[in-house]
Design a protein around this motif. Structure first.
Motif, PDB file in Angstrom:
ATOM      1  N   GLU A  58      11.440 -14.437  41.485  1.00  0.00           N
ATOM      2  CA  GLU A  58      10.866 -13.394  41.007  1.00  0.00           C
ATOM      3  C   GLU A  58      10.638 -12.431  41.681  1.00  0.00           C
ATOM      4  N   ARG A  59      10.494 -11.159  41.221  1.00  0.00           N
ATOM      5  CA  ARG A  59      10.032  -9.999  41.979  1.00  0.00           C
ATOM      6  C   ARG A  59       9.242  -9.198  41.035  1.00  0.00           C
ATOM      7  N   LYS A  72      10.433  -0.875  47.085  1.00  0.00           N
ATOM      8  CA  LYS A  72      10.879  -2.139  47.040  1.00  0.00           C
ATOM      9  C   LYS A  72      10.126  -3.023  46.098  1.00  0.00           C
ATOM     10  N   ALA A  73      10.395  -3.911  45.349  1.00  0.00           N
ATOM     11  CA  ALA A  73       9.446  -4.854  44.567  1.00  0.00           C
ATOM     12  C   ALA A  73       8.769  -5.862  45.451  1.00  0.00           C
ATOM     13  N   ARG A  74       7.835  -6.408  45.008  1.00  0.00           N
ATOM     14  CA  ARG A  74       7.074  -7.283  45.978  1.00  0.00           C
ATOM     15  C   ARG A  74       7.353  -8.666  45.549  1.00  0.00           C
ATOM     16  N   GLY A  75       7.214  -9.391  46.664  1.00  0.00           N
ATOM     17  CA  GLY A  75       7.462 -10.979  46.181  1.00  0.00           C
ATOM     18  C   GLY A  75       8.604 -11.447  46.963  1.00  0.00           C
ATOM     19  N   LYS A  90       6.892  -8.539  36.142  1.00  0.00           N
ATOM     20  CA  LYS A  90       7.601  -9.537  36.997  1.00  0.00           C
ATOM     21  C   LYS A  90       9.054  -9.535  36.280  1.00  0.00           C
TER      22      LYS A  90
END
Length: 289
Positions: A58-59, A72-75, A90
């Protein structure tokens, strides 16, 4: 990558960056500062609401006061969310299987068929999938249906049955180009089944049966011709060798005797009878003289 395909995504990205560069304003910073102070005042209780766990596949796209927080997406892992000003969405990055139900398609040669298929895709840009379209999965599903109908409508039934791989590559190229701005990568496209009308199936079966019968007749004619040529060569050999003809005659009698217990009338060869007749006439002439 084609510049025309890259331009929509580039424009969307530049638009998001420009929005972030404008900042959240004075009121925004006041709200963020207040939210941060609230977290510090309620620590460590507030930590349970501020820390989020993002799985490996997931991000998280984080919004702060309605703006995307980072490029950028986190994770994956732990992310920090302010309770009053931040929200997040998510995004699942795993490959998704999209089943296209049977589509009734009028082919180029005016034959109606039902075709269903599969589309495998995944999200490679979580920010684009969230910011550029409302429901990325529904949009990809509807686009796959439309693309399948449009491309197959330009093909004949023979082209569909013989050139599935080329048609699949064409569908994948169109889908990949259209979904690039949504952050989608089309991995694979498959045509599951092609259903032909019963009358057309019977006509195709009759045509195939006629082709098989014609081929069998040609093979049988070739076999008979080869057999006749072999018999002709054997007759020439036997005609040149009378002894060989007698041996063949004896071999045939042996074969018949071995197969069945039956009585076989064994006639004397004609040449023996002729020689005996000649000797008898010669003896009579001698007595007379």
């Amino acid at each position: 990558m084609d510049p025309q395909r890259e331009s929509p995504r580039k424009n969307n990205t530049e638009h998001l960056i420009a929005d972030r560069q404008k900042g959240i304003g004075v009121c925004g910073w006041i709200l963020v500062s207040f939210s941060f102070l609230l977290v510090l005042m309620t620590f460590p209780i507030s930590i349970w609401t501020c820390i989020k766990v993002i799985r490996e596949y997931e991000r998280a796209v984080v919004f702060r006061l309605g703006r995307i927080l980072s490029k950028k997406a986190r994770g994956p892992g732990l992310i920090f969310i302010l309770p009053c000003t931040d929200t997040f969405v998510k995004v699942d990055l795993r490959t998704v299987t999209c089943t296209i139900p049977p589509q009734e398609i009028l082919m180029k040669d005016a034959i109606t068929t039902q075709v269903d298929g599969l589309v495998y895709y995944r999200i490679h840009s979580a920010v684009s999938a969230v910011a550029n379209i409302t429901d990325v999965h529904s949009a990809t599903f509807l686009l796959a249906q439309t693309t399948l109908r449009n491309i197959l409508g330009t093909q004949t039934l023979a082209q569909l049955l013989a050139g599935r791989e080329d048609i699949v590559r064409s569908i994948q190229a169109v889908l990949d180009s259209a979904t690039e701005q949504w952050g989608i990568k089309v991995v694979q496209v498959e045509i599951k089944d092609v259903r032909i009308p019963v009358a057309m199936q019977r006509a195709m079966a009759a045509e195939a049966e006629a082709a098989r019968e014609a081929k069998a007749k040609v093979v049988a004619a070739d076999g008979e011709m080869n057999a006749s040529k072999a018999l002709k060569r054997a007759s020439v050999v036997l005609a040149e060798s009378p002894a060989g003809l007698q041996l063949r005659y004896l071999q045939t009698l042996t074969t018949l005797a071995a197969e069945n217990n039956s009585t076989i009338v064994f006639p004397l060869p004609i040449n023996i009878l002729v020689s005996l007749g000649q000797k008898k006439r010669g003896g009579i002439e001698t007595v007379l003289h």
